[in-house]
Enzyme design. Sequence first.
Site, PDB file in Angstrom:
ATOM      1  N   LYS A   1      -1.382 -18.771   5.741  1.00 54.97           N
ATOM      2  CA  LYS A   1      -2.335 -19.173   6.773  1.00 54.97           C
ATOM      3  C   LYS A   1      -2.521 -17.978   7.725  1.00 54.97           C
ATOM      4  O   LYS A   1      -1.650 -17.082   7.773  1.00 54.97           O
ATOM      5  CB  LYS A   1      -1.831 -20.422   7.506  1.00 54.97           C
ATOM      6  CG  LYS A   1      -0.428 -20.256   8.134  1.00 54.97           C
ATOM      7  CD  LYS A   1      -0.500 -19.487   9.431  1.00 54.97           C
ATOM      8  CE  LYS A   1       0.785 -18.808   9.786  1.00 54.97           C
ATOM      9  NZ  LYS A   1       0.603 -17.768  10.795  1.00 54.97           N
TER      10      LYS A   1
ATOM     11  N   ASP B   1      -3.682 -16.737  14.181  1.00 55.89           N
ATOM     12  CA  ASP B   1      -2.286 -16.422  13.878  1.00 55.89           C
ATOM     13  C   ASP B   1      -1.336 -17.528  14.323  1.00 55.89           C
ATOM     14  O   ASP B   1      -0.383 -17.848  13.608  1.00 55.89           O
ATOM     15  CB  ASP B   1      -1.899 -15.113  14.554  1.00 55.89           C
ATOM     16  CG  ASP B   1      -0.731 -14.433  13.866  1.00 55.89           C
ATOM     17  OD1 ASP B   1      -0.828 -14.182  12.651  1.00 55.89           O
ATOM     18  OD2 ASP B   1       0.281 -14.167  14.528  1.00 55.89           O
TER      19      ASP B   1
ATOM     20  N   TYR C   1      -1.675  -2.857  -4.456  1.00 51.65           N
ATOM     21  CA  TYR C   1      -1.879  -4.260  -4.807  1.00 51.65           C
ATOM     22  C   TYR C   1      -2.469  -4.374  -6.214  1.00 51.65           C
ATOM     23  O   TYR C   1      -2.168  -5.310  -6.950  1.00 51.65           O
ATOM     24  CB  TYR C   1      -2.797  -4.934  -3.791  1.00 51.65           C
ATOM     25  CG  TYR C   1      -2.255  -4.922  -2.380  1.00 51.65           C
ATOM     26  CD1 TYR C   1      -0.923  -5.258  -2.118  1.00 51.65           C
ATOM     27  CD2 TYR C   1      -3.057  -4.567  -1.297  1.00 51.65           C
ATOM     28  CE1 TYR C   1      -0.421  -5.252  -0.830  1.00 51.65           C
ATOM     29  CE2 TYR C   1      -2.557  -4.564  -0.001  1.00 51.65           C
ATOM     30  CZ  TYR C   1      -1.247  -4.895   0.226  1.00 51.65           C
ATOM     31  OH  TYR C   1      -0.748  -4.883   1.505  1.00 51.65           O
TER      32      TYR C   1
ATOM     33  N   ARG D   1       0.824  -1.208   0.000  1.00 47.88           N
ATOM     34  CA  ARG D   1       0.000   0.000   0.000  1.00 47.88           C
ATOM     35  C   ARG D   1       0.855   1.254   0.000  1.00 47.88           C
ATOM     36  O   ARG D   1       0.362   2.353  -0.211  1.00 47.88           O
ATOM     37  CB  ARG D   1      -0.913  -0.010   1.224  1.00 47.88           C
ATOM     38  CG  ARG D   1      -1.985  -1.095   1.179  1.00 47.88           C
ATOM     39  CD  ARG D   1      -2.759  -1.169   2.466  1.00 47.88           C
ATOM     40  NE  ARG D   1      -1.899  -1.536   3.582  1.00 47.88           N
ATOM     41  CZ  ARG D   1      -2.293  -1.613   4.848  1.00 47.88           C
ATOM     42  NH1 ARG D   1      -3.545  -1.329   5.162  1.00 47.88           N
ATOM     43  NH2 ARG D   1      -1.456  -1.960   5.799  1.00 47.88           N
TER      44      ARG D   1
END
Length: 308
Positions: free
Chosen positions: A79, A159, A40, A19
Amino acid sequence: MARALRHVEGAELVAVGSRSMERAASFAERFGATRAHGSYEALLDDDEVDLVYVATPHSSHRELAVAALEAGRHVLCEKAFAVNAREAREMAAAARASGRFLMEAMWTWFLPPVVELRRRLASGEIGRVRAVEANFSIAVPGPTGRHHELALAGGALLDLGVYPVALSRFLLGPPVEVRALGELGPTAVDVNLGVVASHPDGAVSIFHTGLEARSSHWCEVVGTEGVVRIEPPFWGTSGFTIDRHDGAPERVEVPHHGLAHEAIHAVERIRGGHLESDVIPLDTSVAIMATLDEIRRQIGVTYPADTP
């Protein structure tokens, strides 16, 4: 991953997107990417890009993965694969509709020492496997930061806890039943969590994850004829010790190149004309997200993305 690509034959880091153009340029210079993009969208419009690695917070995985697939890019997505199973199903549907490859970047499943451990367990080296016990807890002071942001799908489970959830599935098969207890922090994300699950053949998996204290990061596999201790960190281990009841301990060390092995697999599958992995198929990633959804339901964690 940028370093790991050096071990992937025929792969090249051609572009990076962020970004911030400044951050993208800094990353490109540091790791030798040919081009840097300040958005992106610009990255996805780069026709020199074949495969996109999505490594943003999981709250944006669905949006970015679907956009990349619709732009004609193959995708390797970090993930946790998504925020919930609904998003994961939408990602899988987008991949199939676009005719592009999509895979969850669960690198532990591709590590040579973990693959070797699974082979040895399947051959019966410690008898019938009865339990897998693991812990992955770190100290991340809150209440600020992405780990504590509900809007970013923060908390320990997605996480950190995804690693023992995925590893137990890899070694024992899909869970049959799951029970979870946990504590939520002031921002309503999980900060301390324990889970027990049953698996086929009656085996169980037990794990702890959290954001309040650092744990040992060990994993132990208990069988009827011995115990395997996976050296920390278990999700990126270099070896394990087999302690059989009838003999001396055996230490097994298997060198590896970290994230490179999942990247090698993805590249090989793409070159072979496949649209998903045969190690971690899309339906498996969706199922893992469904397990995480059930754990969150039991402890009372709800994300904004859970409401369509």
